[in-house]
Structures are given as C-alpha cells and as structure tokens.
Design an enzyme around this catalytic site. Structure first.
Site, short mmCIF file in Angstrom:
data_model
loop_
_atom_site.label_atom_id
_atom_site.label_comp_id
_atom_site.label_asym_id
_atom_site.label_seq_id
_atom_site.Cartn_x
_atom_site.Cartn_y
_atom_site.Cartn_z
N ASN A 169 46.46 37.81 37.35
CA ASN A 169 46.00 37.16 38.57
C ASN A 169 45.92 38.12 39.76
OD1 ASN A 169 45.74 34.79 40.57
ND2 ASN A 169 47.66 35.74 41.21
N THR A 212 43.66 30.27 49.52
CA THR A 212 44.67 31.29 49.27
C THR A 212 44.64 32.28 50.43
OG1 THR A 212 45.42 32.96 47.69
CG2 THR A 212 43.04 32.66 47.90
N LYS A 254 34.79 42.30 39.74
CA LYS A 254 34.93 41.07 38.95
C LYS A 254 33.88 40.99 37.83
CE LYS A 254 38.51 39.30 40.93
NZ LYS A 254 39.78 39.13 40.18
N ILE A 282 52.91 36.16 34.93
CA ILE A 282 51.84 36.01 35.92
C ILE A 282 51.95 37.13 36.94
CG2 ILE A 282 50.71 34.44 37.54
CD1 ILE A 282 53.53 32.99 35.61
N ASP A 332 53.71 46.74 40.53
CA ASP A 332 52.45 47.22 41.11
C ASP A 332 51.53 47.53 39.94
OD1 ASP A 332 50.32 48.53 42.26
OD2 ASP A 332 51.53 50.02 43.35
N TYR A 366 33.60 44.14 45.65
CA TYR A 366 34.47 43.13 45.03
C TYR A 366 33.75 42.47 43.87
CZ TYR A 366 37.28 38.90 44.46
OH TYR A 366 38.04 37.88 43.93
N VAL A 415 39.03 29.07 46.59
CA VAL A 415 40.35 28.48 46.47
C VAL A 415 41.13 28.81 47.74
CG1 VAL A 415 42.48 28.36 45.12
CG2 VAL A 415 40.29 28.75 43.97
N THR A 448 55.56 38.09 39.20
CA THR A 448 55.69 39.44 39.75
C THR A 448 55.23 39.45 41.20
OG1 THR A 448 53.48 40.34 39.28
CG2 THR A 448 55.07 40.32 37.47
#
Length: 291
Positions: free
Chosen positions: A87, A186, A155, A11, A58, A151, A184, A37
């Site tokens: 992710n 975050t 995506k 992940i 990275d 952004y 979400v 990571t």
C-alpha cells in the site's frame, strides 16, 4: 485435530489517517493478524493504541526490507504470510515538461520498486501459505490525469508488473490482485503541499489553478474505511479478480476505458483543467514575440 495456524497480513504504509491504517483495522476486525508498517520517522501510537503489531519500514531501502523480513519470519514462526498488501506510496504533482527527475526517481523507488523489493524478499513466506499479493494501483495508471504524468507512470508500471507477477506466481498457488483505486479520502496529497511551478514554466498562466490543485481536498472521495472493507474482502477471496476497481470515479473510468476511444480522456481533462486558457495565453505570447 491440530489447531489452525493464525493468519497474517502485512500492510505497508500505515501512517495515521491513511488507507494503510484503515486496512490494518479491517484485517483485525476479520480476525486476521495485521502486521502494519510505518516509516521510521512516523508515529506509531495510532497502531499501538488499536492493538496492532507494527514495525518500522522504508520500502525504498533494501536493508530496511531485509530487516522486516527477519522480523516477520520470527513473528509467524516462518510458517507463512497470508497477505502482502503493498500500500505504501507517495505522489509527485507537476506538468510533464517540468519534471524534476530526482524527485520522480524517489517516487518510483517507493511506488514501484518498493513492491518489487517486498515481493522479492517475502515470496517464500507467501508460497508457504499459498497467500495473496495485493498491489495498490490507481485510475491514474489508466488515464492521462493532468499534472500527474510521473505518478501515473509509476502506477501504470506497477499494473503491468503485477500482471506478469500474477501469471508467474500461479504455479505456486499464490494469488495476485491489483486494486485500481479511485479517489479515496486520505492524506497522500500532503506530500505535495507547497510545491510550485518552476520559474519560467510554460504552465505559468495556470499558476493559480496549479496551486489550488496542489492544496485541494478531493470532493466526493470514498471514505478510507469503506474502501478498506471492500479491498480486504477481495484480498481474502479464494479466487480474487485480476483487477478490482473501487473508490470514487473508478467505475466511471472503467466504463470510459472499456467502451470509448482514448481521446475521450483528452476532452475530459482539457475542460477539467482549463487548458483552453493555457492555449490562449501561449498563442498571445507567440503573437507578442512576433510584433
């Protein structure tokens, strides 16, 4: 009977308080060995304290990804990687006409080219395990969310790349899943804190609203652990869906995108972001210049 080999899930982007950390914990709960990571500059204490294997990575660096591939190959004995969960991601919030291209190139290097690098260097391990690639998409890649043009583009590009990857990996038994994420809880928005409209922006009449938007706490956002539970369940399916919509707003956006003309989003965001105020200010400015 030979012992069953351990299963591994890699992940990316597992900084403290984010979705990646929640994903790693959920894989661990399901007895899948998570390989988390974090950026070389980030703390890893939250992962170590939970007993999660972690490595610095990275995804925007070819050298870093190559080093990660070597580490994962050694950890798994080269026998295969069951899940690659791309992710890691960053955001860039700004009106499209005020785009700072170098900043957007940096974002694309993480959001789009990062998953490309990971798949390129890890595809052999995935093929050996007949594993699953999971890419983290967003409802932003579907709708014209105001201030998110760049952004959204990252995506949307990831979604279409994932579509083709899915078809191309099927002959090797590798599954490919795109998560269409709604809101979400975050900390991804922290990257935007302090960002301001450039001097002379046509959006200056909404400067106060833009500042509030940058520092917002999303209301009604899905808990990241609840999100992780659903996402991991799909990742571990024998035959996962092509796209999985989850998180606050996801079902609503799916319904609008499926059953309504695209103009419905224009009306929705016009009201949500107060664009009538911007139009009025612009028209007043044009009248003043004529006088």
């Amino acid at each position: 009977m030979a012992a069953q080999r351990p299963k591994y899930a890699l992940i990316t982007g597992c900084g403290q308080g984010g979705i990646g950390e929640a994903l790693a914990l959920e894989f661990l709960r399901r007895n899948i060995h998570p390989i988390a990571t974090v950026l070389p500059t980030e703390s890893s204490e939250h992962l170590s304290s939970a007993g999660i294997t972690w490595f610095p990575l990275d995804v925007s660096s070819e050298e870093s990804v190559i080093a990660m591939r070597k580490s994962v190959g050694e950890l798994t004995g080269g026998k295969g990687l069951d899940v690659l969960f791309n992710n890691a991601g960053i955001c860039y919030t700004m009106p499209a006409i005020d785009t700072d291209v170098p900043s957007v190139q940096r974002m694309f290097d993480v959001n789009l080219f990062g998953p490309m690098r990971m798949v390129h260097h890890f595809h052999d391990l995935l093929i050996r395990a007949e594993g699953t690639v999971v890419n983290m998409g967003s409802i932003g890649g579907i709708v014209p969310y105001v201030y998110g043009a760049s952004y959204n583009a990252s995506k949307a590009a990831l979604a279409h790349w994932t579509n083709t990857l899915r078809v191309e990996m099927e002959p090797f038994g590798v599954k490919v899943l795109l998560i269409i994420s709604g809101k979400v809880s975050t900390n991804i928005l922290r990257n935007d804190h302090g960002r301001a409209l450039p001097e002379g922006s046509y959006y200056a009449p909404l400067a106060s609203e833009f500042k509030d938007h940058i520092h917002r706490t999303p209301e009604g956002a899905t808990d990241r652990h609840t999100f992780a539970t659903k996402a991991v369940a799909q990742a571990l399916r024998t035959s996962p869906p092509t796209w999985f919509w989850t998180g606050s707003w996801a079902t609503f956006i799916w319904a609008l995108d499926t059953f309504f003309p695209r103009k419905v989003f224009d009306y929705m965001f016009w009201r949500m972001f107060g664009l009538a105020k911007l139009k009025e200010a612009h028209q007043a400015s044009m009248r003043a210049k004529k006088d």
